[in-house]
Design a protein around this motif. Structure first.
Motif, PDB file in Angstrom:
ATOM      1  N   LEU A  88       0.877  -1.182   0.000  1.00  0.00           N
ATOM      2  CA  LEU A  88       0.000   0.000   0.000  1.00  0.00           C
ATOM      3  C   LEU A  88       0.914   1.231   0.000  1.00  0.00           C
ATOM      4  O   LEU A  88       2.001   1.213   0.594  1.00  0.00           O
ATOM      5  CB  LEU A  88      -0.906   0.010   1.235  1.00  0.00           C
ATOM      6  N   SER A  89       0.475   2.279  -0.670  1.00  0.00           N
ATOM      7  CA  SER A  89       1.261   3.512  -0.662  1.00  0.00           C
ATOM      8  C   SER A  89       0.916   4.318   0.581  1.00  0.00           C
ATOM      9  O   SER A  89      -0.121   4.098   1.205  1.00  0.00           O
ATOM     10  CB  SER A  89       0.936   4.329  -1.910  1.00  0.00           C
ATOM     11  N   SER A  90       1.795   5.248   0.943  1.00  0.00           N
ATOM     12  CA  SER A  90       1.501   6.106   2.095  1.00  0.00           C
ATOM     13  C   SER A  90       0.199   6.870   1.838  1.00  0.00           C
ATOM     14  O   SER A  90      -0.581   7.110   2.762  1.00  0.00           O
ATOM     15  CB  SER A  90       2.658   7.063   2.362  1.00  0.00           C
ATOM     16  N   ASN A  91      -0.052   7.238   0.589  1.00  0.00           N
ATOM     17  CA  ASN A  91      -1.285   7.951   0.255  1.00  0.00           C
ATOM     18  C   ASN A  91      -2.519   7.080   0.509  1.00  0.00           C
ATOM     19  O   ASN A  91      -3.513   7.555   1.061  1.00  0.00           O
ATOM     20  CB  ASN A  91      -1.266   8.394  -1.207  1.00  0.00           C
ATOM     21  N   GLU A  92      -2.454   5.801   0.127  1.00  0.00           N
ATOM     22  CA  GLU A  92      -3.586   4.897   0.359  1.00  0.00           C
ATOM     23  C   GLU A  92      -3.825   4.701   1.854  1.00  0.00           C
ATOM     24  O   GLU A  92      -4.967   4.583   2.301  1.00  0.00           O
ATOM     25  CB  GLU A  92      -3.334   3.540  -0.323  1.00  0.00           C
ATOM     26  N   ILE A  93      -2.747   4.653   2.619  1.00  0.00           N
ATOM     27  CA  ILE A  93      -2.870   4.497   4.071  1.00  0.00           C
ATOM     28  C   ILE A  93      -3.569   5.712   4.682  1.00  0.00           C
ATOM     29  O   ILE A  93      -4.485   5.590   5.493  1.00  0.00           O
ATOM     30  CB  ILE A  93      -1.474   4.299   4.712  1.00  0.00           C
ATOM     31  N   ILE A  94      -3.147   6.906   4.286  1.00  0.00           N
ATOM     32  CA  ILE A  94      -3.764   8.131   4.791  1.00  0.00           C
ATOM     33  C   ILE A  94      -5.236   8.193   4.369  1.00  0.00           C
ATOM     34  O   ILE A  94      -6.107   8.573   5.147  1.00  0.00           O
ATOM     35  CB  ILE A  94      -2.997   9.379   4.316  1.00  0.00           C
ATOM     36  N   GLU A  95      -5.521   7.799   3.136  1.00  0.00           N
ATOM     37  CA  GLU A  95      -6.906   7.797   2.667  1.00  0.00           C
ATOM     38  C   GLU A  95      -7.780   6.857   3.503  1.00  0.00           C
ATOM     39  O   GLU A  95      -8.929   7.167   3.821  1.00  0.00           O
ATOM     40  CB  GLU A  95      -6.996   7.369   1.194  1.00  0.00           C
ATOM     41  N   ALA A  96      -7.236   5.680   3.831  1.00  0.00           N
ATOM     42  CA  ALA A  96      -8.014   4.714   4.609  1.00  0.00           C
ATOM     43  C   ALA A  96      -8.324   5.275   6.001  1.00  0.00           C
ATOM     44  O   ALA A  96      -9.448   5.183   6.493  1.00  0.00           O
ATOM     45  CB  ALA A  96      -7.266   3.391   4.729  1.00  0.00           C
ATOM     46  N   ILE A  97      -7.320   5.871   6.624  1.00  0.00           N
ATOM     47  CA  ILE A  97      -7.531   6.453   7.962  1.00  0.00           C
ATOM     48  C   ILE A  97      -8.549   7.588   7.876  1.00  0.00           C
ATOM     49  O   ILE A  97      -9.474   7.683   8.680  1.00  0.00           O
ATOM     50  CB  ILE A  97      -6.187   6.943   8.554  1.00  0.00           C
ATOM     51  N   MET A  98      -8.392   8.450   6.862  1.00  0.00           N
ATOM     52  CA  MET A  98      -9.333   9.570   6.700  1.00  0.00           C
ATOM     53  C   MET A  98     -10.754   9.083   6.429  1.00  0.00           C
ATOM     54  O   MET A  98     -11.724   9.704   6.847  1.00  0.00           O
ATOM     55  CB  MET A  98      -8.891  10.487   5.558  1.00  0.00           C
ATOM     56  N   HIS A  99     -10.863   7.959   5.738  1.00  0.00           N
ATOM     57  CA  HIS A  99     -12.205   7.443   5.418  1.00  0.00           C
ATOM     58  C   HIS A  99     -12.975   7.062   6.679  1.00  0.00           C
ATOM     59  O   HIS A  99     -14.197   6.931   6.672  1.00  0.00           O
ATOM     60  CB  HIS A  99     -12.096   6.238   4.483  1.00  0.00           C
ATOM     61  N   CYS A 100     -12.254   6.900   7.793  1.00  0.00           N
ATOM     62  CA  CYS A 100     -12.896   6.552   9.078  1.00  0.00           C
ATOM     63  C   CYS A 100     -13.571   7.749   9.751  1.00  0.00           C
ATOM     64  O   CYS A 100     -14.319   7.566  10.708  1.00  0.00           O
ATOM     65  CB  CYS A 100     -11.881   5.948  10.041  1.00  0.00           C
ATOM     66  N   VAL A 101     -13.299   8.974   9.286  1.00  0.00           N
ATOM     67  CA  VAL A 101     -13.860  10.146   9.972  1.00  0.00           C
ATOM     68  C   VAL A 101     -15.381  10.078  10.138  1.00  0.00           C
ATOM     69  O   VAL A 101     -15.885  10.295  11.239  1.00  0.00           O
ATOM     70  CB  VAL A 101     -13.454  11.476   9.277  1.00  0.00           C
ATOM     71  N   PRO A 102     -16.146   9.798   9.070  1.00  0.00           N
ATOM     72  CA  PRO A 102     -17.605   9.770   9.261  1.00  0.00           C
ATOM     73  C   PRO A 102     -18.059   8.663  10.202  1.00  0.00           C
ATOM     74  O   PRO A 102     -19.192   8.697  10.686  1.00  0.00           O
ATOM     75  CB  PRO A 102     -18.159   9.505   7.854  1.00  0.00           C
ATOM     76  N   TYR A 103     -17.193   7.676  10.482  1.00  0.00           N
ATOM     77  CA  TYR A 103     -17.628   6.506  11.254  1.00  0.00           C
ATOM     78  C   TYR A 103     -17.162   6.531  12.686  1.00  0.00           C
ATOM     79  O   TYR A 103     -17.807   5.948  13.559  1.00  0.00           O
ATOM     80  CB  TYR A 103     -17.208   5.213  10.532  1.00  0.00           C
ATOM     81  N   THR A 104     -16.061   7.242  12.966  1.00  0.00           N
ATOM     82  CA  THR A 104     -15.549   7.283  14.340  1.00  0.00           C
ATOM     83  C   THR A 104     -15.131   8.681  14.788  1.00  0.00           C
ATOM     84  O   THR A 104     -14.614   8.857  15.886  1.00  0.00           O
ATOM     85  CB  THR A 104     -14.387   6.271  14.518  1.00  0.00           C
ATOM     86  N   GLY A 105     -15.313   9.671  13.927  1.00  0.00           N
ATOM     87  CA  GLY A 105     -15.035  11.042  14.308  1.00  0.00           C
ATOM     88  C   GLY A 105     -13.581  11.455  14.071  1.00  0.00           C
ATOM     89  O   GLY A 105     -12.731  10.627  13.764  1.00  0.00           O
ATOM     90  N   PHE A 106     -13.304  12.746  14.235  1.00  0.00           N
ATOM     91  CA  PHE A 106     -11.978  13.272  13.943  1.00  0.00           C
ATOM     92  C   PHE A 106     -10.897  12.887  14.965  1.00  0.00           C
ATOM     93  O   PHE A 106      -9.758  12.634  14.571  1.00  0.00           O
ATOM     94  CB  PHE A 106     -12.015  14.815  13.857  1.00  0.00           C
ATOM     95  N   PRO A 107     -11.178  12.857  16.264  1.00  0.00           N
ATOM     96  CA  PRO A 107     -10.083  12.609  17.217  1.00  0.00           C
ATOM     97  C   PRO A 107      -9.324  11.306  16.957  1.00  0.00           C
ATOM     98  O   PRO A 107      -8.085  11.323  16.880  1.00  0.00           O
ATOM     99  CB  PRO A 107     -10.788  12.585  18.574  1.00  0.00           C
ATOM    100  N   ARG A 108     -10.027  10.189  16.819  1.00  0.00           N
ATOM    101  CA  ARG A 108      -9.327   8.925  16.591  1.00  0.00           C
ATOM    102  C   ARG A 108      -8.588   8.930  15.257  1.00  0.00           C
ATOM    103  O   ARG A 108      -7.491   8.374  15.148  1.00  0.00           O
ATOM    104  CB  ARG A 108     -10.303   7.762  16.681  1.00  0.00           C
ATOM    105  N   VAL A 109      -9.159   9.583  14.269  1.00  0.00           N
ATOM    106  CA  VAL A 109      -8.496   9.673  12.969  1.00  0.00           C
ATOM    107  C   VAL A 109      -7.246  10.545  13.064  1.00  0.00           C
ATOM    108  O   VAL A 109      -6.194  10.201  12.518  1.00  0.00           O
ATOM    109  CB  VAL A 109      -9.475  10.209  11.903  1.00  0.00           C
TER     110      VAL A 109
END
Lengths: 127, 127, 127, 127, 127, 127
Positions: A88-109
């Protein structure tokens, strides 16, 4: 340990987590060696070795689960390294973490992104 | 609502969640219409519309996050349907949920698998 | 029970939760009566009776904590009723739940909003 | 399945969970049979079969973990039955759940106590 | 404070947590003294002083709840010390934490085991 | 970024979080700049700018959500500062965190109170 599940698991662990995973198992030897055995045999020998999803897909799942759990920054460090290890590229990793925002909020992301930042810096300095 | 982010979001929502997502937005209209607006504009218009990961990868992340959170069975129902909509197979969905076991334990994974079982049965009966 | 903390707590419970809270304590009598005693004495007699925040502010905190926890829909039902009892408007309650989106994501907020929807409908039919 | 870990696990499952556990494994057969296999082999064959803690102590841990997680009421139902099966009294079960109040708050403890109430009633009616 | 619940609670706190617990109450005196009062009166005076489970059983519950919660490493440090204080062996403590793996996954269990490792090392150096 | 939602959000961010929030957005620029954009546009431009609750009420909600989540100490640091910025007193902040005890237990509340202690000390030294 040299049984079949352990060997299969150790092979997966080295392919996915690499040295980071090896260090975790090593650090358990004097406190809870069977816990390390179960990580190798079950998490890697049974789950990671399964067909149906490739290793990049599995790392997306792992990173999402760890981000959502919160408080698992040590494991996120190992698994963000692992995500890079499996392609996985660093960009894909960041995208996956960011995709969690609507599901777990900004702090954990945010906390997960800062672990990623640290991992990427460490890997840059190693080169 | 017809601003650019809402339109982009609605297009993503229909492509990903389909009718399931439409029903959620509809059910919010008499209690918290702006919440529905934010789901469409932010979750779908900003996050889902991003490049970097394709929709199948995004659904793997969403399903993992919802499984790990626990207590989000209604959203899992919508998003397991969405995963099928964007081309993940039922087998890939089950694999993703199962991959969460080492990270969040069996109970949350079991509860997610039972939602998947229900979704697959509902979709079979609709055919 | 008639000690001072219990009496103070029962008075707070009736003022805040009203009948909803009374039903919870009643439902505990045959399974864990001391648990009900602690809810009255500690949650209401010690915490709710404190100065420093008024009851409307305390209900904002309670609703936010329950929304964020997830899986506490029965308690949210009692406490959304309580929020109305102490003078928060239905709009203020919805705003507080929605304000949790950036901190805990959409799923838990949606589940809390649907409890609010049900509570508002029940109270309308009682009038 | 008849390998050594599965057989040991199945024996533990029957001793601890009894019919409740058997039903869970059965319900997984058409949706995620390997998940059931891992519950038997790992949760029961590896973890429950360990020395160091007896089965009553293990059930205290399981019940505490499930109470604290929240949203795992189906699993609490199975494991409160299991606690009775291995010789904990209904009073000890209620005490363990109540002991979680300072660590996870009243809502999750209340939800677990209500599962216990239901389990005790079901078992009374079966006699 | 010298009321009956506080005195009973302080006695329990010293028996269970010992100096670790005393330090926590002390550290609260200048920021939230009433919070320390509630820990002593409610957590220890009401809950820990109860019959029905002995102190070793109560420590199994506390350790399981803290492990499962995640992010409570400071409290795990106090309570792993407490577990040793009330007569659980280091082996029983590790077994209880490991027993949480099927219920909350490896990350939270690993983080708890590393706290135990640190506690055992600190206690060895004090001898 | 200079679109309308971003400008409105930046204004809210500066009014609420002040320098603490600015530092968070800055720290994201080299790792996930869009994440910072979403914090400004959505968390502050959409949510914080809403009518219905004033900024002091919104900070009570945010602090309660972060306390209950656990593991979000960095964000609690920013938002306890923010609470003081919008006019809540240190006493009101401690009361709000303490009010979470019945809903999420003592550990998470203790960890939040210790963040508040640190914030208050830092602000005292800055004067």
């Amino acid at each position: 340990m040299s049984n079949e599940r352990y060997l299969r698991g150790w092979e997966q662990l080295m392919q996915v987590d690499g040295e980071g995973g090896e260090r975790v198992i090593e650090s358990l030897k004097d406190i809870a060696p069977d816990l390390g055995k179960y990580v190798v045999e079950f998490a890697f020998g049974d789950i990671y070795a399964r067909k149906g999803l490739d290793l990049k897909q599995r790392q997306l799942v792992t990173i999402s689960a760890l981000t959502t759990q919160g408080g698992c920054e040590p494991q996120l460090n190992v698994h963000i390294n692992a995500a890079l290890n499996v392609g996985l590229s660093s960009n894909e990793i960041i995208e996956a973490i960011m995709h969690c925002v609507p599901y777990t909020g900004f702090p954990r992301v945010l906390n997960a992104v800062f672990v990623a930042k640290q991992v990427f810096e460490e890997r840059t300095h190693q080169q």
